[in-house]
Write an enzyme that holds these catalytic residues in place. Structure first.
Site, PDB file in Angstrom:
ATOM      1  N   GLU A 179       0.804  -1.225   0.000  1.00 28.07           N
ATOM      2  CA  GLU A 179       0.000   0.000   0.000  1.00 28.07           C
ATOM      3  C   GLU A 179       0.835   1.271   0.000  1.00 28.07           C
ATOM      4  OE1 GLU A 179      -2.903  -0.060   3.134  1.00 28.07           O
ATOM      5  OE2 GLU A 179      -3.962  -1.765   2.292  1.00 28.07           O
ATOM      6  N   GLU A 181      -5.703  -8.587   0.873  1.00 29.42           N
ATOM      7  CA  GLU A 181      -6.342  -8.130   2.112  1.00 29.42           C
ATOM      8  C   GLU A 181      -7.805  -7.830   1.843  1.00 29.42           C
ATOM      9  OE1 GLU A 181      -4.446  -4.991   4.361  1.00 29.42           O
ATOM     10  OE2 GLU A 181      -2.434  -5.766   3.946  1.00 29.42           O
TER      11      GLU A 181
END
Ligand code: PNW
Length: 442
Positions: A169, A349
């Protein structure tokens, strides 16, 4: 009486769970580990809820064998974890620390022994503090330090890790680390933020090249993608949502897949911005080095108003930034396949924080997590049926853990951690997920 049609995933679909080093390992002084920006940040008063730190976390560094057995009992086919850079290079440079490498070798071997495929993230936010002191991700040199670290990890573990993820991320580092300041290093500096974005992308590309030069294995970025929808029917909201999407998604996707940053974002930043000034000749070729897999992390949609702000449309979870919208999973998976594919996808995720507690009878009833995962998996299944090449799905998270600035209050695990005793207790969702894995659907 009719039974609902069961959802079956394609044969060979892989079921997994995710964690990251600083969130679960603890043992921050063990075996020569150096300090990271998250040690510094979490120990700074006022930065995390209740002053929580990752000093102990879920004590996974010492209890990893027990956790490996848990994974086997759940039937996981893949485990995504991260390697702590400060365990490998305590000061961010130089010869690798053998004891640090040994921990991950034992972990990876333990996964193989249990028939679980390792998926290793190289950077999940725990930058060595010495590199931060030298400028951190604002410094172009950090990207080259990262490539050197990655190469050392590849040389040590490359023969036994089939899938590598570069940077977890990048957007969260940019937004939380450098815009809101809620994450380490706690800055609020938009000019710095987007220069950091570029250096994170450069680091990603350099690591891809380092893997090609050292050996086998597949590699890709781990991007949290937020579908951005206009909050109303106005052309102004549509335009604002488009630019928002540039900052949330295309900045990271276009650079990797097309070798260019989105024009609208560059124009918005301006030619004199530190980011635009920081793009050197050849950088975008490095950033767009071919990848093998795209890791998608989906949590929430964003609704963008005509004025460029955001609006709330769906119920939120215990995390104030998360609106629960399963259709967003379908939208983002089909969108990346349409705009950038076909590229093999993995969801690395997806999950929900719940206010779990241990019942007197020893159970933990997280019905909300079961419903959340069921609805998001159904959306992922629709995407697969529509032709999206999704090969695996990982729940965030295997275990309750240190949820960054939210500390230990937010519990994201399939497995409850009683922090007082470090006892692991399977929540209702873990029992449910075990059945999903066994049936390859539900
Ligand atoms: C991810 N948002 O972070 C991280 O990869 C994990 O380490 C973290 O524990 C998990 O999601 C849950 O938060 C995110 O604001 C942080 O949209 C913030 C956002 C999304 C993901």
């Amino acid at each position: 009486m009719s039974m609902p049609t069961p959802l079956r995933f394609p044969p060979g679909f892989v079921w997994g769970a995710s964690t990251s080093a600083y969130q679960i390992e603890g043992a921050v002084k063990e075996d020569g580990r150096g300090e990271s920006v998250w040690d510094t940040f979490s120990r700074t008063p006022g930065r995390t809820r209740n002053g929580d730190t990752g000093d102990v976390a879920a004590d996974h560094y010492r209890r990893y064998r027990e956790d490996l057995d848990l994974m086997r009992d759940l039937g996981l086919g893949s485990y995504r974890f991260s390697i702590a850079w400060p365990r490998i290079q305590p000061d961010g440079t130089g010869a690798p620390n053998q004891r640090g490498l040994d921990f991950y070798r034992r972990l990876v071997d333990g996964l193989h022994e249990r028939g679980i495929a390792p998926m290793a993230t190289l950077f999940h936010w725990d930058l060595p503090q010495t590199l931060q002191d030298a400028g951190g991700w604002e410094s172009r040199d950090t990207a080259y330090r990262f490539a050197d670290y990655a190469e050392k990890v590849f040389r040590a573990l490359g023969d036994r890790v089939p899938v590598w993820l570069t940077i977890n991320e990048p957007k969260t580092v940019v937004q939380n680390g450098y815009l809101s300041g809620h994450h380490a290093p706690g800055r609020q500096d938009p000019e710095a933020a987007y220069l950091v974005a570029h250096h994170l992308q450069l680091a990603h590309g350099l690591a891809v090249r380092a893997l090609r030069a050292t050996g086998p294995g597949r590699i890709g970025p781990a991007l949290n993608l937020h579908p951005c929808y206009p909050a109303d029917d106005s052309p102004e909201a549509a335009a604002a949502a488009r630019l928002y999407d540039g900052y949330e998604n295309r900045l990271y996707l276009d650079s990797v897949f097309a070798g260019r940053y989105p024009q609208d974002v560059l124009a918005d930043l301006g030619p004199q911005s530190r980011m635009v000034q920081g793009i050197a000749d050849g950088d975008l070729e490095i950033i767009s080095s071919p990848i093998d897999i795209l890791a998608v992390q989906y949590y929430t949609p964003i609704y963008v108003t005509a004025g460029g702000g955001t609006a709330r449309r769906w119920p939120t979870s215990e995390a104030d930034w998360q609106q629960i919208y399963p259709q967003g999973m379908y939208d983002i998976l089909t969108r990346v396949t349409r705009d950038y594919g076909p590229v093999p996808l993995t969801v690395t995720e997806n999950g929900l924080p719940t206010a779990d507690s241990l019942n007197a009878d020893g159970t933990v009833d997280d019905a909300g997590r079961v419903a959340f995962l069921r609805d998001h998996l159904a959306a992922a299944h629709r995407a697969v049926t529509a032709g999206v090449p999704l090969e695996s799905f990982h729940v965030w998270s295997l275990l309750d853990n240190f949820e960054w600035d939210e500390g230990y209050d937010q519990r994201w695990g399939l497995v409850y951690v009683d922090y007082a005793t470090q006892r692991r207790i399977l929540k209702r969702s873990a029992h449910w997920y075990r059945a999903v894995i066994a049936d390859n659907g539900f």
